[in-house]
Write an enzyme that holds these catalytic residues in place. Structure first.
Site, PDB file in Angstrom:
ATOM      1  N   GLY A 224       0.799  -1.229   0.000  1.00 36.88           N
ATOM      2  CA  GLY A 224       0.000   0.000   0.000  1.00 36.88           C
ATOM      3  C   GLY A 224       0.830   1.277   0.000  1.00 36.88           C
ATOM      4  O   GLY A 224       1.889   1.373  -0.635  1.00 36.88           O
ATOM      5  N   ASP A 244       7.479  -3.968   9.108  1.00 39.42           N
ATOM      6  CA  ASP A 244       6.082  -4.424   9.122  1.00 39.42           C
ATOM      7  C   ASP A 244       5.979  -5.609  10.069  1.00 39.42           C
ATOM      8  O   ASP A 244       6.997  -6.114  10.555  1.00 39.42           O
ATOM      9  CB  ASP A 244       5.597  -4.791   7.705  1.00 39.42           C
ATOM     10  CG  ASP A 244       4.113  -4.478   7.509  1.00 39.42           C
ATOM     11  OD1 ASP A 244       3.278  -5.063   8.249  1.00 39.42           O
ATOM     12  OD2 ASP A 244       3.774  -3.660   6.636  1.00 39.42           O
ATOM     13  N   ASP A 267       6.407  -5.641  15.304  1.00 36.05           N
ATOM     14  CA  ASP A 267       5.089  -5.091  15.625  1.00 36.05           C
ATOM     15  C   ASP A 267       5.337  -3.775  16.362  1.00 36.05           C
ATOM     16  O   ASP A 267       5.932  -3.766  17.447  1.00 36.05           O
ATOM     17  CB  ASP A 267       4.317  -6.074  16.517  1.00 36.05           C
ATOM     18  CG  ASP A 267       2.908  -5.593  16.807  1.00 36.05           C
ATOM     19  OD1 ASP A 267       2.688  -4.347  16.830  1.00 36.05           O
ATOM     20  OD2 ASP A 267       2.032  -6.438  17.012  1.00 36.05           O
ATOM     21  N   ASN A 294       3.888   5.251   9.134  1.00 39.10           N
ATOM     22  CA  ASN A 294       2.816   4.990   8.172  1.00 39.10           C
ATOM     23  C   ASN A 294       1.892   3.857   8.605  1.00 39.10           C
ATOM     24  O   ASN A 294       0.723   3.853   8.238  1.00 39.10           O
ATOM     25  CB  ASN A 294       3.441   4.667   6.804  1.00 39.10           C
ATOM     26  CG  ASN A 294       2.449   4.006   5.877  1.00 39.10           C
ATOM     27  OD1 ASN A 294       1.611   4.659   5.276  1.00 39.10           O
ATOM     28  ND2 ASN A 294       2.504   2.679   5.783  1.00 39.10           N
ATOM     29  N   TYR A 357     -10.875   5.469  14.621  1.00 36.87           N
ATOM     30  CA  TYR A 357      -9.843   5.827  13.640  1.00 36.87           C
ATOM     31  C   TYR A 357      -9.652   7.349  13.593  1.00 36.87           C
ATOM     32  O   TYR A 357      -8.517   7.851  13.598  1.00 36.87           O
ATOM     33  CB  TYR A 357     -10.275   5.286  12.283  1.00 36.87           C
ATOM     34  CG  TYR A 357      -9.301   5.523  11.156  1.00 36.87           C
ATOM     35  CD1 TYR A 357      -8.129   4.786  11.044  1.00 36.87           C
ATOM     36  CD2 TYR A 357      -9.575   6.475  10.171  1.00 36.87           C
ATOM     37  CE1 TYR A 357      -7.249   4.991   9.990  1.00 36.87           C
ATOM     38  CE2 TYR A 357      -8.713   6.687   9.110  1.00 36.87           C
ATOM     39  CZ  TYR A 357      -7.544   5.939   9.026  1.00 36.87           C
ATOM     40  OH  TYR A 357      -6.677   6.144   7.985  1.00 36.87           O
TER      41      TYR A 357
HETATM   42  P1  NAD Z   1      -2.629  -0.927   4.406  1.00 31.05           P
HETATM   43  O1  NAD Z   1      -3.554  -1.648   5.321  1.00 31.05           O
HETATM   44  O2  NAD Z   1      -2.614  -1.319   2.966  1.00 31.05           O
HETATM   45  O3  NAD Z   1      -1.126  -1.047   4.956  1.00 31.05           O
HETATM   46  C1  NAD Z   1      -0.813  -0.825   6.308  1.00 31.05           C
HETATM   47  C2  NAD Z   1       0.419  -1.629   6.660  1.00 31.05           C
HETATM   48  O4  NAD Z   1       0.685  -1.436   8.061  1.00 31.05           O
HETATM   49  C3  NAD Z   1       0.221  -3.143   6.449  1.00 31.05           C
HETATM   50  O5  NAD Z   1       1.280  -3.681   5.705  1.00 31.05           O
HETATM   51  C4  NAD Z   1       0.183  -3.676   7.874  1.00 31.05           C
HETATM   52  O6  NAD Z   1       0.689  -5.014   7.989  1.00 31.05           O
HETATM   53  C5  NAD Z   1       1.043  -2.673   8.619  1.00 31.05           C
HETATM   54  N1  NAD Z   1       0.769  -2.714  10.055  1.00 31.05           N
HETATM   55  C6  NAD Z   1      -0.440  -2.735  10.665  1.00 31.05           C
HETATM   56  N2  NAD Z   1      -0.283  -2.853  12.000  1.00 31.05           N
HETATM   57  C7  NAD Z   1       1.055  -2.892  12.242  1.00 31.05           C
HETATM   58  C8  NAD Z   1       1.842  -3.029  13.422  1.00 31.05           C
HETATM   59  N3  NAD Z   1       1.270  -3.151  14.634  1.00 31.05           N
HETATM   60  N4  NAD Z   1       3.189  -3.044  13.301  1.00 31.05           N
HETATM   61  C9  NAD Z   1       3.785  -2.936  12.082  1.00 31.05           C
HETATM   62  N5  NAD Z   1       3.078  -2.820  10.929  1.00 31.05           N
HETATM   63  C10 NAD Z   1       1.733  -2.799  11.008  1.00 31.05           C
HETATM   64  O7  NAD Z   1      -2.949   0.623   4.601  1.00 31.05           O
HETATM   65  P2  NAD Z   1      -2.740   1.865   3.594  1.00 31.05           P
HETATM   66  O8  NAD Z   1      -4.018   2.117   2.909  1.00 31.05           O
HETATM   67  O9  NAD Z   1      -1.518   1.693   2.810  1.00 31.05           O
HETATM   68  O10 NAD Z   1      -2.533   3.048   4.659  1.00 31.05           O
HETATM   69  C11 NAD Z   1      -1.266   3.482   5.132  1.00 31.05           C
HETATM   70  C12 NAD Z   1      -1.463   4.649   6.083  1.00 31.05           C
HETATM   71  O11 NAD Z   1      -2.171   5.694   5.433  1.00 31.05           O
HETATM   72  C13 NAD Z   1      -2.267   4.298   7.331  1.00 31.05           C
HETATM   73  O12 NAD Z   1      -1.749   5.005   8.448  1.00 31.05           O
HETATM   74  C14 NAD Z   1      -3.650   4.802   6.982  1.00 31.05           C
HETATM   75  O13 NAD Z   1      -4.394   5.087   8.135  1.00 31.05           O
HETATM   76  C15 NAD Z   1      -3.322   6.043   6.187  1.00 31.05           C
HETATM   77  N6  NAD Z   1      -4.402   6.470   5.285  1.00 31.05           N
HETATM   78  C16 NAD Z   1      -4.774   5.703   4.218  1.00 31.05           C
HETATM   79  C17 NAD Z   1      -5.788   6.152   3.364  1.00 31.05           C
HETATM   80  C18 NAD Z   1      -6.230   5.367   2.149  1.00 31.05           C
HETATM   81  O14 NAD Z   1      -7.078   5.847   1.391  1.00 31.05           O
HETATM   82  N7  NAD Z   1      -5.710   4.193   1.887  1.00 31.05           N
HETATM   83  C19 NAD Z   1      -6.420   7.370   3.634  1.00 31.05           C
HETATM   84  C20 NAD Z   1      -6.024   8.121   4.737  1.00 31.05           C
HETATM   85  C21 NAD Z   1      -4.996   7.657   5.556  1.00 31.05           C
END
Ligand code: NAD
Length: 452
Positions: A224, A244, A267, A294, A357
């Site tokens: 992502g 990750d 983690d 992130n 959230y």
């Molecule tokens: P995603 O779910 O595709 O990826 C998130 C990653 O974080 C995953 O690989 C997951 O394994 C990892 N992760 C989760 N918990 C963890 C932990 N305890 N320790 C280590 N790693 C951990 O999410 P994304 O859509 O790529 O979002 C990334 C960031 O952007 C997040 O903070 C999300 O809140 C923010 N965000 C995303 C969007 C969107 O439209 N996708 C919009 C606003 C904000």
């Protein structure tokens, strides 16, 4: 083009059909391509005074074709409205109307950028009026622009002139394709004693390797937005450590190998996560210069149906882990450390079903405001990027029709952003050129507050 809908409305027949049905016809955004000019046409520089003259000199030095007045028949690649010396609303009239004439003939992916002072309580009422007035003008013209053009603004802090390196760094970001999905936003630039690159010269290419020699850690980088951030940081010259959870280990290794970096399975809710990251970065790469918080999760439920596990896990991953890691990084006294964290438009506007959230993401913006002075004192800084509707595997699963309606609600750009767009903003804020930008949240949302 991100998907079948974009392909359809971008094709000959689909284009006609979409027009007749009143469906949105999203423009192709101008994104960064190495070697392309920073503006897709001549730059119209409106406004008078010292800052305008200084900027004209700098832009000429960058090899841009700078015009001081609107001329018919020119397709402008950018319009800069320099209004930092304005003291009354009446001064806005002439440049606003000249801007109006220019927006009729902008190049595709053009940029409108204001440079002004932020209104403050000590301002005389007329001064505050024109300063706030500029914000209304910019945010509204952003909604009127077409063809992937955007409008954003820069606030000049006390002592910031047209030669200020951070101002010019931010100006380059807004002018370039790196800000494709940043629209209707303002960044404040203050002076800084820290080392900033000389961006005045044509030789300075914000793209070349602004992060050369830096070691950057990105959490949640197995996929992502995190993986996109890691790729852009690497493109910009950094050595990247991707972090990750162990369950995402295979995907994480792939990203690390692709980027010639290292993978750290961790983690981030572990109590010692900050120290583990620090030890890895220093042990394997010799330093820690950039941290991107992130990793994040959603556990959506209406508050009336929320259980403790859903509430607590989101706060633990998105907020409390960052607080603990930041403490470890501050205790280590890392010179020049820059932290960028991921907030969300949900944390700004609120979102039904996302109380946990949104609380976590609004909390992140609080952390930024409160932590940034300590980092600034060490020659670094902390800022947040708040993504809106970003087209990921998650949003690609939404049916085509729903997505088309969703895009109707995404005002001027009529499409979601890409993980790359978030990554470009993160990389800019992580770079020395952003040294005068601190404690702020930059929305990457195509001027919409719809998002995750
Ligand atoms: P995603 O779910 O595709 O990826 C998130 C990653 O974080 C995953 O690989 C997951 O394994 C990892 N992760 C989760 N918990 C963890 C932990 N305890 N320790 C280590 N790693 C951990 O999410 P994304 O859509 O790529 O979002 C990334 C960031 O952007 C997040 O903070 C999300 O809140 C923010 N965000 C995303 C969007 C969107 O439209 N996708 C919009 C606003 C904000």
């Amino acid at each position: 083009m991100a998907d079948a809908y974009m392909d359809l409305v971008g094709s000959g027949f689909g284009k006609v059909l979409a027009k007749q049905l009143g469906l949105p016809q999203p423009p192709t955004l101008r994104r960064y391509v190495e070697g392309e000019p920073i503006a897709p046409g001549p730059v119209l520089l409106l406004g008078a005074g010292d800052t305008a003259q200084q900027l004209a000199d700098v832009l000429l030095g960058w090899g841009l074709d700078v015009r001081r007045h609107f001329t018919d028949g020119v397709r402008f690649g950018a319009v800069l409205l320099v209004a930092d010396s304005f003291e009354a609303p009446s001064e806005l009239s002439a440049p606003a109307l000249e801007l109006g004439r220019a927006v009729k003939s902008l190049a595709r992916g053009a940029r409108v950028i204001s440079l002004s002072k932020q209104a403050a309580s000590q301002d005389a009422p007329a001064v505050a009026a024109v300063r706030r007035g500029i914000e209304g003008l910019v945010r509204s013209v952003a909604r009127e622009l077409r063809g992937g053009a955007t409008a954003n603004g820069l606030f000049l802090g006390d002592g910031v002139d047209g030669f200020n390196a951070s101002l010019l760094g931010a100006l380059r970001f807004f002018l370039s394709g790196k800000s494709a999905y940043v629209d209707g936003q303002f960044l404040s630039v203050s002076t800084t004693d820290s080392e900033v690159p000389d961006v005045r010269t044509a030789q300075y290419d914000g793209a070349a390797s602004p992060l050369a020699g830096k070691v950057a850690v990105v959490t949640g980088a197995a996929r992502g937005i995190g993986a996109a951030i890691a790729r852009v940081l690497k493109r910009d010259g950094a050595t990247v450590v991707v972090v990750d959870v162990p369950a995402a280990g295979d995907a994480l290794t792939k990203v690390a190998n692709e980027l010639g970096g290292t993978a750290l399975q961790l983690d981030i809710t572990r109590a010692d996560a900050g120290q583990v990251i620090l030890d890895h970065a220093r042990g394997r790469h010799g330093s820690l210069d950039i941290v991107v918080h992130n990793a994040g999760i959603t556990r959506d439920k209406l508050l009336a149906n929320m259980d403790q596990a859903k509430w607590d896990s989101v706060i633990a991953v998105n907020l409390e882990s960052q607080l603990r890691m930041n403490e470890a990084f501050l205790a280590a006294d890392l010179p020049g450390l820059r932290i960028v964290t991921l907030a969300s438009t949900s944390g700004i506007a609120g979102n039904r079903g996302q109380t946990n959230y949104a609380a976590s993401k609004a909390g992140v913006m609080g952390v930024v405001a409160s932590t940034s002075p300590a980092l600034e004192a060490r020659g670094g800084g902390m800022n947040a990027v708040a993504p809106g509707f970003i087209e990921t595997e998650m949003t690609a699963k939404i049916p085509v029709a729903t997505r088309a309606v969703g895009r109707l609600l995404l005002p001027s750009l009529m499409q979601g952003g890409l993980p790359l767009d978030v990554a470009e903003a993160v990389s800019f804020l992580a770079s020395p050129a952003a040294n005068g930008i601190n404690g702020q949240t930059l929305r990457v949302c195509g001027q919409s507050l719809i998002g995750a």
